[in-house]
Design a protein around this motif. Sequence first.
Motif, PDB file in Angstrom:
ATOM      1  N   MET A 176       0.831  -1.180   0.000  1.00  0.00           N
ATOM      2  CA  MET A 176       0.000   0.000   0.000  1.00  0.00           C
ATOM      3  C   MET A 176       0.877   1.245   0.000  1.00  0.00           C
ATOM      4  SD  MET A 176      -1.411   0.615   3.908  1.00  0.00           S
ATOM      5  CE  MET A 176      -1.822  -1.057   4.240  1.00  0.00           C
TER       6      MET A 176
ATOM      7  N   ASP B 177      -3.882   5.113   3.882  1.00  0.00           N
ATOM      8  CA  ASP B 177      -3.604   4.183   2.800  1.00  0.00           C
ATOM      9  C   ASP B 177      -4.103   4.836   1.518  1.00  0.00           C
ATOM     10  OD1 ASP B 177      -3.417   2.190   0.931  1.00  0.00           O
ATOM     11  OD2 ASP B 177      -4.829   0.839   1.914  1.00  0.00           O
TER      12      ASP B 177
ATOM     13  N   THR C 160      -3.668   3.997  -1.557  1.00  0.00           N
ATOM     14  CA  THR C 160      -3.981   3.093  -2.671  1.00  0.00           C
ATOM     15  C   THR C 160      -5.103   2.125  -2.330  1.00  0.00           C
ATOM     16  OG1 THR C 160      -2.164   1.682  -1.964  1.00  0.00           O
ATOM     17  CG2 THR C 160      -1.728   3.211  -3.774  1.00  0.00           C
TER      18      THR C 160
ATOM     19  N   GLY D 276      -5.497  -0.248  -0.226  1.00  0.00           N
ATOM     20  CA  GLY D 276      -5.104  -1.638  -0.030  1.00  0.00           C
ATOM     21  C   GLY D 276      -4.398  -2.278  -1.195  1.00  0.00           C
TER      22      GLY D 276
END
Length: 189
Positions: free
Chosen positions: A1, A8, A10, A12
């Motif tokens: 990530m 986060d 992205t 995950g």
Amino acid sequence: MYFWRGQDLTEGNAQVFGSLDYAHSTGLYAGIWGSSELGGTEYDLYAGYAGSLGDFSYDIAYVDYNYPNSGEYTDDGEYRDLQEVILSLGYAGFSAAGYFGVGDYGRGDDSVDNEDNYYTVGYAYDKYGITVGTWDRDADDTNYTHVDLSYALTDELGFTVSKVVDSDDLSEMEDNDDALFVVTYALSF
């Protein structure tokens, strides 16, 4: 990530990044960092000066974050790039840093002042570390605070657990969100 300031980015998904750095014996350094990001790419240009006096360390840097083909765009079709001046201080395992927004979000006629700041305090002992980070954003009710606990199993392999512990009503983060677990592995060439 893509783990950045308790978030986060992205959602995950996996992310790959790398940098090319130059450091001089005087303490001056510069580099470029690039990553694959959800929906596009990012590259950052940075330069700074770092040093130490006994147990006291210091670092001042300028970072230009660039998003050429991803994310939130302005009316002119340009992403809201941003710049920061970063001041970091450390003493005997304790650290503090300020990331001060400078310049504008974006470029051209649709740019707006970057008045967002981010602060961290931390402590590291042997392979363990704790960091508390908090945003001081210009927009009302959008700040949040997170706590990161880290452990470096080796020089290359590390683990971090991060949790948002407080957030304002309009923040994209919520303090009841699940904790993030991050595994990093660094390759040096």
